[in-house]
Design an enzyme around this catalytic site. Structure first.
Site, short mmCIF file in Angstrom:
data_model
loop_
_atom_site.label_atom_id
_atom_site.label_comp_id
_atom_site.label_asym_id
_atom_site.label_seq_id
_atom_site.Cartn_x
_atom_site.Cartn_y
_atom_site.Cartn_z
N GLU A 144 21.92 13.15 -17.29
CA GLU A 144 21.76 11.90 -16.56
C GLU A 144 20.35 11.31 -16.73
O GLU A 144 20.02 10.33 -16.09
CB GLU A 144 22.07 12.10 -15.08
CG GLU A 144 23.55 12.37 -14.81
CD GLU A 144 24.45 11.27 -15.36
OE1 GLU A 144 24.27 10.10 -14.98
OE2 GLU A 144 25.34 11.58 -16.18
N ASP A 184 14.77 -8.55 -46.75
CA ASP A 184 15.84 -8.09 -45.86
C ASP A 184 16.20 -9.11 -44.80
O ASP A 184 15.41 -9.95 -44.43
CB ASP A 184 15.39 -6.86 -45.08
CG ASP A 184 15.17 -5.69 -45.98
OD1 ASP A 184 15.86 -5.64 -47.00
OD2 ASP A 184 14.31 -4.87 -45.66
#
Ligand code: 6GU
Length: 246
Positions: free
Chosen positions: A116, A169
């Protein structure tokens, strides 16, 4: 660049990054990757690193002590205070600008949580950056850390070779990449766009920019808006003219 990954799954991290371009970068000493097993630093005689959360609620929390000692074992070996990136869905969403910023560091420490999460007190003491890789939930921080290491590494000089240039890119100029084609010229009845066979570099550049703009407008209106704001229409027109003086 030295990447130090604090994790309960060191093999996952090392194996996941030891392939292809990153393997070559490791072999050439352009990057180093070290995975530190947080479990090796627990004071608990059974090797436990997690416990129940105060206040109740489902799930176990990683405890402060082993995380802190794992971090300290790394930081004590470094010449200066390194940034500590905690991988969490509550962090700032990772993007290309952040990758570029992190690529200027000499050392980076990644903290990968599981269960968690991690006791807030140790996060307050050691974490400098909280980063998420997107709006979905994963089982742990290892894959996000690997994603960051991959994208940061390819920006380090020498990691990419000429044919793998980072300059054109998607996202490098704020636009999505244009479509690309290789041999043969015709496949399944589909032909390569004629302009790409013309040998006219200016025309090819114009076509690619137009394709990038169209794709970005269609698929990522958020990026398109930002691009148009940063590049007023007048400026874009002039740039096209300069590369195409006809
Ligand atoms: Cl950084 N961690 C986890 N557990 N899930 C995520 C994430 C990080 N980024 C997106 N989902």
């Amino acid at each position: 660049m030295n990447f130090h990954v604090l994790t309960l799954f060191p093999d996952m991290v090392m194996q996941g990054l030891d392939t292809s371009i990153l393997r070559r970068a490791l072999d050439r000493g352009l990057i180093r990757i070290e995975a530190v097993n947080i479990r090796d630093y627990t004071d608990n005689k059974h090797g436990k690193v997690d416990d129940y959360t105060y206040g109740g609620g489902a799930g176990l929390l990683m405890q402060a002590q082993p995380v802190y000692d794992a971090w300290k074992s790394v930081q004590d070996r470094l010449p200066s205070k390194a940034r500590v990136v905690y991988m969490t869905p509550q962090g700032a969403v990772f993007n290309q600008d952040m990758a570029a910023e992190f690529s200027a560091e000499e050392d980076l420490i990644f903290l990968c949580g599981h269960y968690e999460g991690i006791d807030e007190r140790v996060l307050e003491e050691i974490v400098t950056d909280e980063v998420s890789i997107g709006d979905y939930v994963l089982t742990g921080g290892e894959l996000p850390a690997m994603v960051m290491i991959d994208s940061i590494s390819r920006l380090i000089p020498g990691v990419l070779h000429n044919g793998e240039s980072a300059g054109t890119d998607s996202f490098q100029n704020g636009l999505l990449e244009y479509p690309q084609y290789s041999r043969p010229e015709s496949w399944h009845g589909k032909n390569v766009p004629g302009v790409l066979l013309s040998g006219d570099h200016a025309k090819v550049g114009e076509w690619r920019l137009a394709q990038s703009l169209e794709r970005t407008k269609e698929r990522r209106p958020d990026l398109y808006e930002a691009y148009v704001k940063a590049h007023p229409p007048q400026e874009r027109k002039r740039r096209v003219k300069r590369t195409n003086p006809s």
